[in-house]
Design a protein around this motif. Structure first.
Motif, PDB file in Angstrom:
ATOM      1  N   ALA A  97       1.703  -4.914  -0.054  1.00 15.69           N
ATOM      2  CA  ALA A  97       1.415  -5.389   1.306  1.00 15.69           C
ATOM      3  C   ALA A  97       1.337  -6.909   1.351  1.00 15.69           C
ATOM      4  N   GLN A  98       0.708  -7.526   0.362  1.00 19.11           N
ATOM      5  CA  GLN A  98       0.613  -8.987   0.325  1.00 19.11           C
ATOM      6  C   GLN A  98       1.992  -9.618   0.183  1.00 19.11           C
ATOM      7  N   ARG A  99       2.785  -9.074  -0.709  1.00 19.54           N
ATOM      8  CA  ARG A  99       4.124  -9.629  -0.924  1.00 19.54           C
ATOM      9  C   ARG A  99       4.997  -9.460   0.309  1.00 19.54           C
ATOM     10  N   ASP A 100       4.937  -8.276   0.918  1.00 17.23           N
ATOM     11  CA  ASP A 100       5.779  -8.030   2.098  1.00 17.23           C
ATOM     12  C   ASP A 100       5.400  -8.936   3.263  1.00 17.23           C
ATOM     13  N   ARG A 101       4.115  -9.265   3.383  1.00 16.12           N
ATOM     14  CA  ARG A 101       3.687 -10.082   4.506  1.00 16.12           C
ATOM     15  C   ARG A 101       4.080 -11.544   4.332  1.00 16.12           C
ATOM     16  N   TRP A 102       3.938 -12.082   3.115  1.00 16.92           N
ATOM     17  CA  TRP A 102       4.039 -13.524   2.945  1.00 16.92           C
ATOM     18  C   TRP A 102       5.318 -14.030   2.271  1.00 16.92           C
ATOM     19  N   LEU A 103       5.837 -13.322   1.281  1.00 14.94           N
ATOM     20  CA  LEU A 103       6.947 -13.879   0.511  1.00 14.94           C
ATOM     21  C   LEU A 103       8.226 -14.072   1.325  1.00 14.94           C
TER      22      LEU A 103
END
Length: 412
Positions: A97-103
């Motif tokens: 979820a963190q990667r999908d939101r920000w990267l």
């Protein structure tokens, strides 16, 4: 890849990067406001596909990008590097979820990242950081119900909550921690869209009690101010007034955040060296052109032996630094055991070398090099900071010595 040479495609790519930096990135850099994030420049780095390569390439490619951009446009190099430094922990340790939101947004150049490690009283000594992650009601209840907690390297201890701490939580009890304290000398602060923040979750545990959090800039209680620094890129201070974070914000494991920080620095330290090499090579080429054309004492400056020998020394040190940078980057990509030592050596030698080369270039150019707007005046301001950030030169020497003695003990 051999550490001492580049293959033809890499050489061609570096030439292309230098051209792009001069023709497309430098004009945007010149329109930016010193001390502030240049979002147009970052967006262009995204359009060129360079930011995406931060997450798809290895250390060698990162060094090639940083050296090539630094040669023609230090502002573009720094913008790219800061995106990588702030977002790499999310790439390497983040949840899906963190990667999908920000990267994707970082890769596009529409979200600005920052790496928040240093503090007013904990710069080079990163393990001494004091930003507190105080347990919220839900976390406190869980720990007290268990009655004990395992602290890495310390075994089981009772009363894990710090004395005098005031557990805080949202009314619904969802906040597990509140961040309270300060960060300082943070690049891209206070204008970043999110921060990789390192906070103390276990008091008194040194490096073993730090947790990494992904903190969006709009969290309540998070504030910041810009600092007026010699370097032209944005640097600021952050204040955390009971900023709420939850388990969903943790990067990696609780109390293992120091590993996140050091893993990131092991990757980026050689590339800081590449940045330095790019500046040194730009200063060297400017000096070659100047001394070959400048009339002095009945000839050209290059005809004076003292000048020729000085230029030779500049070239010698620059090439030695370049070799060590790419040796360290290659070691990182190959998963070598001695990466911390090599990374420290590369950053130390390259940044000290760049300082020397730029200073000598100014000396050989004379007063014209100190005129505002001259390439060397710009490099002279840029070259000083890399000897301090991501571990000062003295810290690199300490790392090298510790690794050497640890290797000796392991071999006995």
């Amino acid at each position: 890849m051999p550490a001492f040479s580049l293959d033809p495609p890499q050489t061609a790519w570096c030439a292309e990067l230098r051209t792009l930096a001069a023709e497309r990135l430098r004009p945007l850099a010149e329109k930016g406001e010193p001390g502030h994030v240049n979002r147009a420049l970052v967006a262009e780095l995204g359009q060129l596909g360079l930011l995406e390569r931060l997450f798809t390439s290895g250390a060698v490619d990162l060094c090639l990008m940083r050296e090539s951009l630094a040669y023609a446009c230090t502002e573009a190099e720094t913008a790219l590097a800061l995106q990588g430094l702030g977002a790499h922990p999310v790439h390497a340790h983040g949840t899906p979820a963190q990667r999908d939101r920000w990267l994707p947004r970082v890769a596009e150049g529409t979200a600005i990242a920052a790496f928040a490690l240093s503090e007013p009283a904990a710069g080079s000594d990163a393990a001494a950081l004091e930003l507190r992650a105080e347990a919220g009601l839900e976390e406190a209840a869980c720990r007290l119900a268990e009655g004990l907690e395992e602290v890495p390297g310390e075994g089981l201890v009772t009363d894990p909550l710090p004395a005098g701490s005031a557990p805080a939580a949202e009314p619904d009890g969802t906040a597990r921690w509140r961040l309270t304290g300060e960060k300082c000398w943070i690049s891209n602060a206070p204008e970043a869209d999110f921060y990789t923040v390192f906070a103390r979750t276990t008091p008194g545990a040194g490096a073993r009690g730090v947790t990494a959090f992904l903190v969006p800039a709009d969290r309540p209680g998070l504030g910041g101010t810009s600092l007026d620094m010699l370097s032209p890129h944005p640097i600021g201070a952050l204040t955390f007034d009971a900023v709420p974070v939850t388990a969903d914000d943790v990067l990696g494991e609780i109390d293992r955040g120091f590993r996140v920080a050091m893993g990131t620095l092991n990757l980026f330290r050689p590339s800081v060296g590449a940045f330095a090499v790019g500046m040194a090579r730009a200063a060297l080429d400017a000096t070659l052109a100047h001394t070959a054309e400048r009339d002095a004492f009945g000839g050209k400056l290059k005809d004076l032996q003292t000048v020729a020998h000085q230029v030779a020394e500049m070239a010698l040190r620059t090439e030695a630094a370049r070799l060590m940078v790419y040796a360290a980057a290659t070691a990182y990509d190959e998963g070598a055991e001695d990466v911390p030592k090599r990374a420290a050596m590369a950053k130390l030698l390259a940044t000290e070398t760049a300082q020397y080369v730029v200073d000598q270039a100014v000396q050989l150019h004379g007063a014209r090099a100190l005129r505002r707007g001259h390439l060397l005046e710009h490099l002279y301001r840029e070259v000083r900071a890399p000897r301090v950030y991501e571990g000062a030169s003295e810290v690199q020497r300490d790392i090298i010595a510790k690794e050497l003695y640890a290797g000796r003990e392991a071999a006995q």
